[in-house]
Design a protein around this motif. Structure first.
Motif, PDB file in Angstrom:
ATOM      1  N   CYS A 155      18.050  32.159  50.161  1.00  0.00           N
ATOM      2  CA  CYS A 155      18.588  33.500  50.382  1.00  0.00           C
ATOM      3  C   CYS A 155      19.992  33.397  50.965  1.00  0.00           C
ATOM      4  O   CYS A 155      20.189  32.824  52.036  1.00  0.00           O
ATOM      5  N   ALA A 156      20.972  33.968  50.276  1.00  0.00           N
ATOM      6  CA  ALA A 156      22.356  33.944  50.747  1.00  0.00           C
ATOM      7  C   ALA A 156      22.490  34.649  52.086  1.00  0.00           C
ATOM      8  O   ALA A 156      23.281  34.225  52.942  1.00  0.00           O
ATOM      9  N   ILE A 157      21.710  35.702  52.299  1.00  0.00           N
ATOM     10  CA  ILE A 157      21.768  36.425  53.575  1.00  0.00           C
ATOM     11  C   ILE A 157      21.275  35.514  54.694  1.00  0.00           C
ATOM     12  O   ILE A 157      21.923  35.385  55.740  1.00  0.00           O
ATOM     13  N   GLN A 158      20.127  34.875  54.478  1.00  0.00           N
ATOM     14  CA  GLN A 158      19.563  33.998  55.493  1.00  0.00           C
ATOM     15  C   GLN A 158      20.481  32.790  55.747  1.00  0.00           C
ATOM     16  O   GLN A 158      20.665  32.381  56.892  1.00  0.00           O
ATOM     17  N   ASN A 159      21.068  32.245  54.704  1.00  0.00           N
ATOM     18  CA  ASN A 159      21.998  31.131  54.875  1.00  0.00           C
ATOM     19  C   ASN A 159      23.177  31.539  55.750  1.00  0.00           C
ATOM     20  O   ASN A 159      23.597  30.791  56.638  1.00  0.00           O
ATOM     21  N   ALA A 160      23.740  32.721  55.503  1.00  0.00           N
ATOM     22  CA  ALA A 160      24.862  33.229  56.306  1.00  0.00           C
ATOM     23  C   ALA A 160      24.418  33.473  57.751  1.00  0.00           C
ATOM     24  O   ALA A 160      25.167  33.188  58.693  1.00  0.00           O
ATOM     25  N   TYR A 161      23.200  33.965  57.929  1.00  0.00           N
ATOM     26  CA  TYR A 161      22.649  34.206  59.274  1.00  0.00           C
ATOM     27  C   TYR A 161      22.568  32.888  60.054  1.00  0.00           C
ATOM     28  O   TYR A 161      22.995  32.810  61.203  1.00  0.00           O
ATOM     29  N   TYR A 162      22.030  31.855  59.423  1.00  0.00           N
ATOM     30  CA  TYR A 162      21.893  30.555  60.085  1.00  0.00           C
ATOM     31  C   TYR A 162      23.243  29.943  60.439  1.00  0.00           C
ATOM     32  O   TYR A 162      23.351  29.191  61.403  1.00  0.00           O
ATOM     33  N   LYS A 163      24.272  30.270  59.663  1.00  0.00           N
ATOM     34  CA  LYS A 163      25.613  29.737  59.928  1.00  0.00           C
ATOM     35  C   LYS A 163      26.411  30.635  60.883  1.00  0.00           C
ATOM     36  O   LYS A 163      27.577  30.366  61.151  1.00  0.00           O
ATOM     37  N   GLY A 164      25.787  31.722  61.362  1.00  0.00           N
ATOM     38  CA  GLY A 164      26.464  32.634  62.276  1.00  0.00           C
ATOM     39  C   GLY A 164      27.399  33.613  61.586  1.00  0.00           C
ATOM     40  O   GLY A 164      28.178  34.298  62.244  1.00  0.00           O
ATOM     41  N   GLY A 165      27.314  33.714  60.267  1.00  0.00           N
ATOM     42  CA  GLY A 165      28.204  34.590  59.520  1.00  0.00           C
ATOM     43  C   GLY A 165      27.662  35.974  59.252  1.00  0.00           C
ATOM     44  O   GLY A 165      28.365  36.831  58.726  1.00  0.00           O
ATOM     45  N   PHE A 166      26.398  36.208  59.601  1.00  0.00           N
ATOM     46  CA  PHE A 166      25.785  37.517  59.404  1.00  0.00           C
ATOM     47  C   PHE A 166      24.756  37.709  60.505  1.00  0.00           C
ATOM     48  O   PHE A 166      24.077  36.755  60.884  1.00  0.00           O
ATOM     49  N   ASN A 167      24.622  38.912  61.019  1.00  0.00           N
ATOM     50  CA  ASN A 167      23.772  39.127  62.199  1.00  0.00           C
ATOM     51  C   ASN A 167      22.360  39.632  61.872  1.00  0.00           C
ATOM     52  O   ASN A 167      21.674  40.152  62.742  1.00  0.00           O
ATOM     53  N   GLU A 217      18.780  38.472  59.520  1.00  0.00           N
ATOM     54  CA  GLU A 217      18.252  37.314  58.801  1.00  0.00           C
ATOM     55  C   GLU A 217      17.926  37.582  57.338  1.00  0.00           C
ATOM     56  O   GLU A 217      18.321  36.828  56.462  1.00  0.00           O
ATOM     57  N   LYS A 218      17.169  38.602  57.060  1.00  0.00           N
ATOM     58  CA  LYS A 218      16.798  38.970  55.694  1.00  0.00           C
ATOM     59  C   LYS A 218      15.849  40.155  55.787  1.00  0.00           C
ATOM     60  O   LYS A 218      15.361  40.488  56.865  1.00  0.00           O
ATOM     61  N   PRO A 219      15.535  40.810  54.663  1.00  0.00           N
ATOM     62  CA  PRO A 219      14.593  41.932  54.721  1.00  0.00           C
ATOM     63  C   PRO A 219      13.251  41.489  55.315  1.00  0.00           C
ATOM     64  O   PRO A 219      12.810  40.359  55.104  1.00  0.00           O
ATOM     65  N   ILE A 220      12.625  42.384  56.025  1.00  0.00           N
ATOM     66  CA  ILE A 220      11.355  42.044  56.685  1.00  0.00           C
ATOM     67  C   ILE A 220      10.286  41.671  55.656  1.00  0.00           C
ATOM     68  O   ILE A 220       9.462  40.793  55.910  1.00  0.00           O
ATOM     69  N   SER A 221      10.304  42.268  54.472  1.00  0.00           N
ATOM     70  CA  SER A 221       9.294  41.914  53.470  1.00  0.00           C
ATOM     71  C   SER A 221       9.451  40.464  53.028  1.00  0.00           C
ATOM     72  O   SER A 221       8.458  39.786  52.739  1.00  0.00           O
ATOM     73  N   CYS A 222      10.685  39.978  52.974  1.00  0.00           N
ATOM     74  CA  CYS A 222      10.923  38.569  52.623  1.00  0.00           C
ATOM     75  C   CYS A 222      10.505  37.661  53.770  1.00  0.00           C
ATOM     76  O   CYS A 222       9.926  36.590  53.553  1.00  0.00           O
ATOM     77  N   HIS A 223      10.805  38.085  54.994  1.00  0.00           N
ATOM     78  CA  HIS A 223      10.468  37.294  56.174  1.00  0.00           C
ATOM     79  C   HIS A 223       8.950  37.170  56.330  1.00  0.00           C
ATOM     80  O   HIS A 223       8.452  36.134  56.773  1.00  0.00           O
ATOM     81  N   LEU A 224       8.221  38.194  55.958  1.00  0.00           N
ATOM     82  CA  LEU A 224       6.761  38.196  56.097  1.00  0.00           C
ATOM     83  C   LEU A 224       6.025  37.566  54.912  1.00  0.00           C
ATOM     84  O   LEU A 224       4.820  37.339  54.993  1.00  0.00           O
ATOM     85  N   TYR A 225       6.736  37.292  53.833  1.00  0.00           N
ATOM     86  CA  TYR A 225       6.048  36.789  52.646  1.00  0.00           C
ATOM     87  C   TYR A 225       5.335  35.474  52.953  1.00  0.00           C
ATOM     88  O   TYR A 225       5.885  34.630  53.643  1.00  0.00           O
TER      89      TYR A 225
END
Length: 191
Positions: free
Chosen positions: A103-115, A117-125
């Motif tokens: 996930c590009a969103i999660q990758n950016a989150y881990y690198k500190g580039g986005f605040n 992590e990802k949609p909750i449905s993806c996180h809960l999958y």
């Protein structure tokens, strides 16, 4: 079924063993399916912002599709979902050198580039939520093509799905809820 506050959960969430093994499944949950990940109305502005900030990292086909149709499809009556390219791949997929869909969103989150992590449905999958009459209903959505590697990994490592999803469940419901949930899971497992 397990009830924790205003959430009804299938018992297999307590008893199934699961730990994602992305090296084996290659991120199948991001590329397989007949629809995009379900999202809430509140997540739509964040997803649009993420798309604007990450579009240069995304597959050109995904960018064209989102520009043409939108980042999110659906409506309040039938629900909202992230748009996908024609192959079924989420528009936010970013491939590693080994061909693993991440996930590009999660990758950016881990690198500190986005605040976020990802949609909750993806996180809960692989757990899916439905909200009906003021309550959440959570079901374990076992799809062999997507989940078998995660199930094997969970069994080999002795990790329950309920433990694997700890961060996501706390994000959704809070620490107190999760503590009650784990107590309920332990009770189900002891039967």
């Amino acid at each position: 079924m397990i009830r924790v506050q205003d959430v009804i959960l299938s018992e297999d969430i307590a008893t199934a063993q699961f730990a994602c093994d992305i090296s084996k499944c290659k991120g199948a949950c991001c590329v397989v399916g007949d629809a995009g990940a379900p999202v809430s109305r509140d997540e739509i502005p964040v997803l649009r912002k993420a798309f604007k900030e990450l579009r240069d990292k995304l597959d050109p086909e995904a960018v064209q599709k989102a520009d043409r149709e939108g980042v999110v499809l659906g409506d309040a009556k039938d629900g909202f979902e992230i748009n996908c390219i024609d192959s079924g791949e989420c528009i936010f997929v970013e491939k590693t050198d080994n061909g693993v869909a991440t996930c590009a969103i999660q990758n950016a989150y881990y690198k500190g580039g986005f605040n976020w992590e990802k949609p909750i449905s993806c996180h809960l999958y692989p757990v899916r939520l439905k909200h009906i009459a003021g309550m959440d209903y959570a079901n374990y959505e076992y799809i062999p093509d997507l989940c078998s590697a995660g199930c094997r990994n969970g069994e080999e490592r002795g990790i329950y799905l309920s433990d694997f999803l700890k961060t996501a469940l706390i994000r959704r419901y809070g620490e107190k809820w999760y503590s009650e949930f784990i107590d309920a899971c332990n009770e189900v497992r002891s039967k």
